[in-house]
Enzyme design. Structure first.
Site, short mmCIF file in Angstrom:
data_model
loop_
_atom_site.label_atom_id
_atom_site.label_comp_id
_atom_site.label_asym_id
_atom_site.label_seq_id
_atom_site.Cartn_x
_atom_site.Cartn_y
_atom_site.Cartn_z
N GLU A 78 32.97 -69.90 -1.60
CA GLU A 78 32.54 -68.90 -1.91
C GLU A 78 33.03 -67.55 -1.38
O GLU A 78 32.48 -66.57 -1.46
CB GLU A 78 30.89 -68.84 -1.53
CG GLU A 78 30.12 -69.77 -2.38
CD GLU A 78 28.73 -69.80 -2.21
OE1 GLU A 78 27.90 -69.63 -3.13
OE2 GLU A 78 28.19 -69.88 -1.01
N HIS A 97 27.24 -63.59 3.61
CA HIS A 97 26.19 -64.23 2.59
C HIS A 97 25.23 -65.24 3.25
O HIS A 97 25.96 -66.08 4.18
CB HIS A 97 27.20 -64.86 1.76
CG HIS A 97 26.51 -65.91 0.99
ND1 HIS A 97 25.41 -65.51 0.03
CD2 HIS A 97 26.52 -67.43 0.52
CE1 HIS A 97 24.80 -66.47 -0.49
NE2 HIS A 97 25.65 -67.49 -0.26
N HIS A 99 21.35 -67.90 3.76
CA HIS A 99 20.35 -68.43 2.91
C HIS A 99 19.06 -68.51 3.98
O HIS A 99 18.42 -69.65 4.10
CB HIS A 99 20.77 -69.84 2.41
CG HIS A 99 22.07 -69.86 1.84
ND1 HIS A 99 22.95 -71.00 2.77
CD2 HIS A 99 22.67 -69.74 0.85
CE1 HIS A 99 24.09 -70.82 2.07
NE2 HIS A 99 24.09 -69.89 1.14
N HIS A 167 19.10 -68.97 -4.58
CA HIS A 167 20.46 -69.06 -3.56
C HIS A 167 20.30 -68.64 -2.19
O HIS A 167 20.23 -69.40 -1.56
CB HIS A 167 21.44 -68.63 -4.43
CG HIS A 167 22.79 -69.10 -3.71
ND1 HIS A 167 24.02 -68.99 -4.37
CD2 HIS A 167 23.06 -69.20 -2.47
CE1 HIS A 167 24.91 -69.56 -3.54
NE2 HIS A 167 24.70 -69.57 -2.40
#
Length: 276
Positions: A78, A97, A99, A167
């Site tokens: 990613e 990024h 989660h 996500h």
């Protein structure tokens, strides 16, 4: 602040480990920083769990997310998230990024993530919501194609945080330390908001409060203070990354491993960590 490429690599390794230690990242997620001498490149580790990142793991990429040196180890799939945001936002110097559990309920439900306490003002008045279905239909929800990364960057727009449907979230900062501050306190804010909703109606900060509290959070001493706090917590656990070995020969009776710049609390624990 880092004043060399080597120091930037070390701070990026520390940032990954801090965000893992503080519960923003787990086995997954990644952090990058724009190259300190070349705005057309960025630094990102190889594919590895964030709390294990060392300076030697960090690679250089173009803004098309191509590795500058052909890789011999797996890369994050990613990484286009980072490259496309750096392309679209010259003001962005670091990207995360993640989660994190605190933000996932907002990613799943689409409920607005709004600032509800003074340190939470770091997320700004608007946190956009990106739905990959809008542009790409059904996918595996990973952002691996340049066009997917570009779509996410457009959704982020001029803001500091973007939620990604089912996500996670992507956070940006004007510096690596600001990014770490924003990534952690956006999760704290999300947790407070979720808990507050269980008790009753929750009101967000006013536009004036967001502007003024957000400005305080950007004073250089604030991310410095928090960085020292989180780095010391990491050091006490023996979690600081090793520094690169120096090229000078070691003095007789001294260790050849450099610990320059590491908090004293973490130095004595490095050996113990390796014996596990």
């Amino acid at each position: 602040m880092p004043n060399s490429l080597a120091e930037t690599r070390y701070e990026l390794a520390v940032a990954n480990r801090i965000l893992g230690h503080e519960g923003v990242l787990d086995a997954f997620g990644h952090v990058s920083v724009r190259h300190p001498a070349d705005p057309g490149r960025y630094l990102l580790p190889r594919s590895r769990s964030p709390e294990l990142i060392e300076p030697a793991d960090i690679r250089e990429f173009t803004l098309d997310s191509a590795p500058v040196v052909p890789p011999t180890v797996p890369m994050y799939s990613e990484r286009v998230i980072h490259g496309e945001i750096y392309k679209a936002r010259p003001d962005v110097m670091a990207v995360c990024h993640h989660h994190a559990p605190a933000v996932m309920p907002f990613c799943i439900t689409g409920e607005p993530l709004v600032p509800v306490f003074h340190l939470g003002a770091t997320i700004g008045a608007t946190v956009p919501y990106w739905d990959s279905l809008d542009d790409f239909g059904d996918t595996n929800l990973l952002v691996v194609k340049p066009e997917e990364g570009a779509s996410l960057a457009r959704a982020l727009g001029p803001y500091s945080v973007v939620l990604m449907r089912r996500h996670g979230a992507t956070v940006v900062g004007a510096s690596l330390r600001e990014l770490v501050f924003r990534s952690i306190y956006s999760c704290v804010n999300a947790a407070y908001l979720s808990e507050g909703k269980k008790m009753g109606r929750v009101g967000m900060l006013t536009p004036g409060e967001i502007e003024m509290a957000g400005a305080i959070n950007k004073i250089p001493s604030v991310p410095l203070r928090t960085w020292e706090y989180w780095a010391t917590r990491l050091a006490k656990r023996g979690g600081l990354p090793p520094r690169a070995a120096t090229s000078a020969p070691a003095r007789k009776g001294s260790s050849s491993r450099s610990t320059r710049g590491a908090p004293a609390a973490g130095r004595g624990q490095a050996k113990g960590r390796k014996k596990r």
